[in-house]
Design a protein around this motif. Structure first.
Motif, PDB file in Angstrom:
ATOM      1  N   LEU A   4      18.909  45.479 -15.368  1.00  0.00           N
ATOM      2  CA  LEU A   4      17.778  46.098 -16.112  1.00  0.00           C
ATOM      3  C   LEU A   4      16.785  46.135 -14.713  1.00  0.00           C
ATOM      4  O   LEU A   4      17.315  45.203 -13.623  1.00  0.00           O
ATOM      5  N   VAL A   5      15.831  46.852 -14.040  1.00  0.00           N
ATOM      6  CA  VAL A   5      15.133  47.378 -12.445  1.00  0.00           C
ATOM      7  C   VAL A   5      14.408  47.829 -13.627  1.00  0.00           C
ATOM      8  O   VAL A   5      13.329  48.369 -14.731  1.00  0.00           O
ATOM      9  N   GLU A   6      12.986  46.648 -12.736  1.00  0.00           N
ATOM     10  CA  GLU A   6      11.958  46.802 -13.977  1.00  0.00           C
ATOM     11  C   GLU A   6      11.059  47.603 -12.320  1.00  0.00           C
ATOM     12  O   GLU A   6      11.265  47.735 -11.198  1.00  0.00           O
ATOM     13  N   SER A   7       9.692  48.095 -12.680  1.00  0.00           N
ATOM     14  CA  SER A   7       8.982  48.472 -11.759  1.00  0.00           C
ATOM     15  C   SER A   7       7.612  48.503 -12.501  1.00  0.00           C
ATOM     16  O   SER A   7       7.088  49.029 -13.601  1.00  0.00           O
ATOM     17  N   GLY A   8       6.060  49.444 -11.553  1.00  0.00           N
ATOM     18  CA  GLY A   8       5.257  49.605 -11.942  1.00  0.00           C
ATOM     19  C   GLY A   8       4.155  48.085 -12.003  1.00  0.00           C
ATOM     20  O   GLY A   8       3.270  48.290 -12.303  1.00  0.00           O
ATOM     21  N   GLY A   9       4.703  47.271 -11.229  1.00  0.00           N
ATOM     22  CA  GLY A   9       3.627  46.172 -11.242  1.00  0.00           C
ATOM     23  C   GLY A   9       2.990  46.277 -10.146  1.00  0.00           C
ATOM     24  O   GLY A   9       2.764  47.343  -9.287  1.00  0.00           O
ATOM     25  N   GLY A  10       1.767  45.601  -9.437  1.00  0.00           N
ATOM     26  CA  GLY A  10       0.285  45.376  -8.932  1.00  0.00           C
ATOM     27  C   GLY A  10      -0.646  44.253  -9.102  1.00  0.00           C
ATOM     28  O   GLY A  10      -0.817  43.875  -9.853  1.00  0.00           O
ATOM     29  N   LEU A  11      -1.589  45.344  -8.129  1.00  0.00           N
ATOM     30  CA  LEU A  11      -2.787  44.269  -8.270  1.00  0.00           C
ATOM     31  C   LEU A  11      -4.391  45.141  -8.825  1.00  0.00           C
ATOM     32  O   LEU A  11      -4.077  46.610  -7.859  1.00  0.00           O
ATOM     33  N   VAL A  12      -4.857  45.454  -9.747  1.00  0.00           N
ATOM     34  CA  VAL A  12      -5.954  45.849 -10.517  1.00  0.00           C
ATOM     35  C   VAL A  12      -7.103  45.350 -10.837  1.00  0.00           C
ATOM     36  O   VAL A  12      -6.865  43.858 -10.895  1.00  0.00           O
ATOM     37  N   GLN A  13      -8.135  45.257 -11.362  1.00  0.00           N
ATOM     38  CA  GLN A  13      -9.318  44.782 -11.118  1.00  0.00           C
ATOM     39  C   GLN A  13      -8.959  44.628 -13.192  1.00  0.00           C
ATOM     40  O   GLN A  13      -8.761  45.296 -13.867  1.00  0.00           O
ATOM     41  N   PRO A  14      -9.843  43.739 -13.583  1.00  0.00           N
ATOM     42  CA  PRO A  14     -10.283  43.679 -14.957  1.00  0.00           C
ATOM     43  C   PRO A  14     -10.712  44.871 -15.209  1.00  0.00           C
ATOM     44  O   PRO A  14     -11.269  45.504 -14.923  1.00  0.00           O
ATOM     45  N   GLY A  15     -10.149  45.326 -17.030  1.00  0.00           N
ATOM     46  CA  GLY A  15     -10.365  46.697 -17.792  1.00  0.00           C
ATOM     47  C   GLY A  15      -9.910  47.563 -16.833  1.00  0.00           C
ATOM     48  O   GLY A  15      -9.691  48.480 -17.335  1.00  0.00           O
ATOM     49  N   GLU A  16      -9.143  47.901 -15.801  1.00  0.00           N
ATOM     50  CA  GLU A  16      -8.047  48.691 -15.472  1.00  0.00           C
ATOM     51  C   GLU A  16      -6.771  48.416 -16.622  1.00  0.00           C
ATOM     52  O   GLU A  16      -6.523  47.853 -17.372  1.00  0.00           O
ATOM     53  N   SER A  17      -5.952  49.315 -16.367  1.00  0.00           N
ATOM     54  CA  SER A  17      -4.370  49.739 -16.829  1.00  0.00           C
ATOM     55  C   SER A  17      -3.556  49.890 -16.013  1.00  0.00           C
ATOM     56  O   SER A  17      -3.798  49.311 -14.611  1.00  0.00           O
TER      57      SER A  17
END
Length: 118
Positions: A4-17
Protein backbone atom coordinates in the motif's frame (compact mmCIF):
# COMPACT_ATOMS: atom_id res chain seq x y z
CA UNK A 1 1.13 -9.99 0.18
CA UNK A 2 -0.34 -6.56 -0.39
CA UNK A 3 1.64 -3.35 -0.75
CA UNK A 4 0.00 0.00 0.00
CA UNK A 5 1.34 3.42 -0.96
CA UNK A 6 -0.37 6.59 0.25
CA UNK A 7 -0.21 10.08 -1.18
CA UNK A 8 -1.91 13.44 -0.79
CA UNK A 9 -1.23 14.62 2.74
CA UNK A 10 -0.18 18.14 3.59
CA UNK A 11 -0.85 21.36 5.46
CA UNK A 12 -4.16 23.14 4.98
CA UNK A 13 -6.20 25.78 6.76
CA UNK A 14 -9.45 25.03 8.59
CA UNK A 15 -12.35 24.67 6.17
CA UNK A 16 -10.19 23.59 3.26
CA UNK A 17 -10.09 20.21 1.53
CA UNK A 18 -7.58 17.45 0.86
CA UNK A 19 -7.74 14.20 -1.05
CA UNK A 20 -5.74 11.17 0.04
CA UNK A 21 -5.08 8.23 -2.24
CA UNK A 22 -3.87 4.72 -1.52
CA UNK A 23 -2.60 2.52 -4.33
CA UNK A 24 -2.57 -1.22 -3.70
CA UNK A 25 -0.54 -3.87 -5.46
CA UNK A 26 0.02 -7.58 -5.00
CA UNK A 27 -2.78 -9.96 -4.02
CA UNK A 28 -5.53 -7.34 -4.13
CA UNK A 29 -8.19 -9.79 -5.29
CA UNK A 30 -8.31 -11.21 -1.75
CA UNK A 31 -9.01 -7.88 -0.07
CA UNK A 32 -12.27 -7.79 1.91
CA UNK A 33 -12.10 -4.21 3.13
CA UNK A 34 -10.00 -1.10 2.53
CA UNK A 35 -9.88 1.68 5.03
CA UNK A 36 -8.33 4.85 6.31
CA UNK A 37 -7.24 5.16 9.92
CA UNK A 38 -5.60 8.05 11.68
CA UNK A 39 -3.45 8.57 14.72
CA UNK A 40 -2.98 11.90 16.43
CA UNK A 41 -0.12 12.50 18.91
CA UNK A 42 -0.68 10.69 22.21
CA UNK A 43 -3.87 9.09 20.90
CA UNK A 44 -4.76 5.62 19.71
CA UNK A 45 -5.18 4.84 16.05
CA UNK A 46 -8.84 5.14 15.04
CA UNK A 47 -10.95 4.19 12.06
CA UNK A 48 -11.88 7.08 9.79
CA UNK A 49 -13.69 5.36 6.93
CA UNK A 50 -13.86 1.94 5.36
CA UNK A 51 -15.14 0.46 2.11
CA UNK A 52 -15.95 -3.21 1.68
CA UNK A 53 -15.56 -5.41 -1.39
CA UNK A 54 -19.30 -5.09 -2.12
CA UNK A 55 -19.03 -1.29 -2.17
CA UNK A 56 -20.67 -0.56 1.17
CA UNK A 57 -18.98 1.97 3.39
CA UNK A 58 -18.93 3.09 6.98
CA UNK A 59 -17.53 6.27 8.51
CA UNK A 60 -16.60 7.48 11.94
CA UNK A 61 -19.19 9.82 13.47
CA UNK A 62 -16.60 12.58 13.67
CA UNK A 63 -16.23 12.72 9.88
CA UNK A 64 -19.76 11.98 8.68
CA UNK A 65 -20.86 14.47 6.07
CA UNK A 66 -17.32 15.78 5.57
CA UNK A 67 -15.22 12.80 4.43
CA UNK A 68 -16.02 10.38 1.62
CA UNK A 69 -14.21 7.13 0.84
CA UNK A 70 -14.29 5.69 -2.67
CA UNK A 71 -12.48 3.16 -4.83
CA UNK A 72 -11.78 2.89 -8.52
CA UNK A 73 -13.40 0.19 -10.67
CA UNK A 74 -10.36 -2.04 -10.42
CA UNK A 75 -10.38 -1.57 -6.63
CA UNK A 76 -6.67 -0.95 -6.72
CA UNK A 77 -6.88 2.66 -5.54
CA UNK A 78 -8.91 3.92 -2.61
CA UNK A 79 -9.34 7.64 -2.04
CA UNK A 80 -10.48 9.72 0.91
CA UNK A 81 -11.97 13.09 0.05
CA UNK A 82 -11.77 15.31 3.11
CA UNK A 83 -13.81 18.50 3.12
CA UNK A 84 -14.38 21.14 5.76
CA UNK A 85 -11.24 20.09 7.58
CA UNK A 86 -10.87 20.97 11.24
CA UNK A 87 -7.78 21.28 13.46
CA UNK A 88 -8.87 18.11 15.25
CA UNK A 89 -8.47 16.20 11.97
CA UNK A 90 -4.72 16.69 12.29
CA UNK A 91 -3.07 13.27 12.40
CA UNK A 92 -1.04 10.75 10.49
CA UNK A 93 -3.42 8.94 8.15
CA UNK A 94 -2.81 5.28 7.36
CA UNK A 95 -4.24 3.21 4.56
CA UNK A 96 -5.33 -0.32 5.48
CA UNK A 97 -6.26 -3.49 3.63
CA UNK A 98 -7.94 -6.37 5.41
CA UNK A 99 -8.01 -9.92 4.12
CA UNK A 100 -10.36 -12.44 5.68
CA UNK A 101 -9.05 -15.92 6.26
CA UNK A 102 -7.31 -18.15 8.67
CA UNK A 103 -5.55 -16.19 9.93
CA UNK A 104 -6.99 -12.83 8.91
CA UNK A 105 -4.38 -10.33 7.76
CA UNK A 106 -4.01 -6.57 7.98
CA UNK A 107 -1.72 -4.57 5.73
CA UNK A 108 -0.74 -0.95 6.33
CA UNK A 109 0.72 1.89 4.36
CA UNK A 110 3.55 4.04 5.63
CA UNK A 111 1.27 6.89 6.68
CA UNK A 112 0.82 10.43 5.44
CA UNK A 113 0.68 13.55 7.61
CA UNK A 114 -2.39 15.78 7.49
CA UNK A 115 -2.10 19.07 9.37
CA UNK A 116 -5.00 21.50 9.67
CA UNK A 117 -3.88 24.82 11.07
CA UNK A 118 -4.34 28.51 10.53
Amino acid sequence: QVQLVESGGGLVQPGESLRLSCAASGSIFNIYARGWYRQAPAKQRELVARIFSDGTTNDADSVKGRFTISSDNAKSTVSLQMNSLKPEDTAVYYCNAFIRGVPPRDYWGQGTQVTVSS
